[in-house]
Design a protein around this motif. Sequence first.
Motif, PDB file in Angstrom:
ATOM      1  N   GLU A  86       4.889  -1.453  15.623  1.00  0.00           N
ATOM      2  CA  GLU A  86       4.163  -1.881  14.432  1.00  0.00           C
ATOM      3  C   GLU A  86       4.839  -1.358  13.184  1.00  0.00           C
ATOM      4  O   GLU A  86       5.024  -2.069  12.211  1.00  0.00           O
ATOM      5  N   ARG A  87       5.234  -0.117  13.235  1.00  0.00           N
ATOM      6  CA  ARG A  87       5.832   0.500  12.060  1.00  0.00           C
ATOM      7  C   ARG A  87       7.215  -0.088  11.765  1.00  0.00           C
ATOM      8  O   ARG A  87       7.557  -0.359  10.620  1.00  0.00           O
ATOM      9  N   ALA A  88       7.979  -0.310  12.823  1.00  0.00           N
ATOM     10  CA  ALA A  88       9.330  -0.850  12.639  1.00  0.00           C
ATOM     11  C   ALA A  88       9.280  -2.217  11.954  1.00  0.00           C
ATOM     12  O   ALA A  88      10.044  -2.493  11.035  1.00  0.00           O
ATOM     13  N   VAL A  89       8.341  -3.067  12.386  1.00  0.00           N
ATOM     14  CA  VAL A  89       8.273  -4.413  11.830  1.00  0.00           C
ATOM     15  C   VAL A  89       7.864  -4.375  10.362  1.00  0.00           C
ATOM     16  O   VAL A  89       8.320  -5.164   9.550  1.00  0.00           O
ATOM     17  N   LYS A  90       6.992  -3.438  10.038  1.00  0.00           N
ATOM     18  CA  LYS A  90       6.489  -3.347   8.671  1.00  0.00           C
ATOM     19  C   LYS A  90       7.631  -3.120   7.686  1.00  0.00           C
ATOM     20  O   LYS A  90       7.637  -3.626   6.577  1.00  0.00           O
ATOM     21  N   PHE A  91       8.620  -2.344   8.102  1.00  0.00           N
ATOM     22  CA  PHE A  91       9.750  -2.078   7.224  1.00  0.00           C
ATOM     23  C   PHE A  91      10.794  -3.181   7.330  1.00  0.00           C
ATOM     24  O   PHE A  91      11.423  -3.572   6.358  1.00  0.00           O
ATOM     25  N   MET A  92      10.898  -3.720   8.544  1.00  0.00           N
ATOM     26  CA  MET A  92      11.981  -4.657   8.800  1.00  0.00           C
ATOM     27  C   MET A  92      11.856  -5.951   8.013  1.00  0.00           C
ATOM     28  O   MET A  92      12.814  -6.456   7.448  1.00  0.00           O
ATOM     29  N   MET A  93      10.644  -6.497   7.975  1.00  0.00           N
ATOM     30  CA  MET A  93      10.541  -7.842   7.431  1.00  0.00           C
ATOM     31  C   MET A  93      10.850  -7.929   5.940  1.00  0.00           C
ATOM     32  O   MET A  93      11.632  -8.779   5.532  1.00  0.00           O
ATOM     33  N   PRO A  94      10.282  -7.051   5.114  1.00  0.00           N
ATOM     34  CA  PRO A  94      10.662  -7.101   3.699  1.00  0.00           C
ATOM     35  C   PRO A  94      12.158  -6.836   3.502  1.00  0.00           C
ATOM     36  O   PRO A  94      12.806  -7.489   2.680  1.00  0.00           O
ATOM     37  N   ALA A  95      12.714  -5.914   4.276  1.00  0.00           N
ATOM     38  CA  ALA A  95      14.136  -5.595   4.116  1.00  0.00           C
ATOM     39  C   ALA A  95      15.001  -6.802   4.456  1.00  0.00           C
ATOM     40  O   ALA A  95      15.983  -7.106   3.771  1.00  0.00           O
TER      41      ALA A  95
END
Length: 468
Positions: free
Chosen positions: A177-186
């Motif tokens: 969950e945490r990884a995706v939260k950062f990944m998508m905006p980046a």
Amino acid sequence: MTAQRTSIHGQWSSRMAFMLAAAGSAIGLGNIWKFPYITGQNGGGAFVLTYLVCIALVGIPVMMAEIMLGRRGRQSPINTLRTLAAEEGGSRRWQYLGWGGVLAGFIILSYYSVIAGWALAYVFRAASGMFVAASPEQINAIFAALVADPERLLAWHTLFMAMTVIVVARGVRSGLERAVKFMMPALLIILLVLVGYAMNSGKFMDGYHYLFDADFSRLTGKGILIALGHAFFTLSLGMGAIMVYGSYLPQQVSIGRATVAIAVLDTVVALLAGLAIFPLVFASGLSPAEGPGLVFKTLPIAFGHMPGGTLFGTLFFILLVFAAWTSSISLAEPAVAWLVENHHMTRVKAVTWSGIAAWLLGIASVLSFNRWSGFAPLAVVPGFETKTVFDLLDFLASNILLPLGGLLIALFAGWVMSRASSAEELALGNLGYRIWRFVLRYVAPLAILLVFLNLLGVIDPLRRIVGL
Ligand code: TRP
């Protein structure tokens, strides 16, 4: 109201968690690797337009249906379909639809991991500065050298499959969950930077027109099928991945709004990737029909020439790996959930066996780019003269199994399920519900059928008979 079931596998911690997981599943290699290369192989604008129509008319209603079925059944797709069919007075045979999905997911995972392995390899190529000031020919040679070596491809494929197995084994909640939260905006930001670079490549308008000017003389019946298949592929539909994610969805979340948001986001990412890639294709004298290597032969040119390109390039391929990772786990989940439910395996054991099976089949795709690159098993069939084993696996899964799965899901949700059940589960407004049900019962199934019939060469003679 029927008594609500709960899933033995747990539930997303929030609406946001589901959104991230589902968008993470949808956004992946399909958007950044596959969409540009199949657009290039199918002539550009008219193909893109067809794909967009398929997303709107087929993808969105089927996605709502999948999430709805999953949440109502609260089990793996196989058991969900069996339970709901019994509840709604349908045939037991609907569970085979779940089996078809497991098969499709297994095939896709097998080659998805091989391509994700390329992205892994490119993290290291970018970081070591291999692209700096490189000419398009040198970039091309880097790609050719990678895919020519089966051992190297196998190593990266193995690493990616292991990454997938580890995350699925731990359960979707922890870490991911945490990884995706950062990944998508980046990922969005880097894509915008790349589009900015493409704007200065001198050929931006060529790329733009290629993507958005619809010249229907370049669109074939097969192209239409590929566009339809890709609408399913890119939204992770037709095999139960989104269904199983729906089975972990808290009851109060609005399915309609979540679906539209995911579909829009997914489409934006694909179009941005196209806008970044095609100007570079034209600026560097490559052919749009370059095939599966397209992204890997174009974007490194940009990274090699922009300021900070080594950093951006490394980051981009890391994000691409993440995007692939959050997708591959959803390919395995329907099978894993079923093994846990019916064979009382632990998650770890279930995903290990699934991963080993997909890894083995993946070897056929590894070899398709080198030892077997001249091997076309269906060469006698017109249109398949040069299709490698990898091409055939992708064609079978994306363009046959997924649309067929989508058709059956639409028929099940639209015709077998009662109005009362689907209305209760979807909780749309009256008008929204009526539109959804009409599109799902008539428009989506007919569209899929027409595309299949057209390909089989049935439409043209029919048209002549009715005098159209
Ligand atoms: N949608 C992902 C992508 O675009 C791939 C994917 C994940 C998928 N799960 C799926 C495709 C289920 C079809 C079915 O990269």
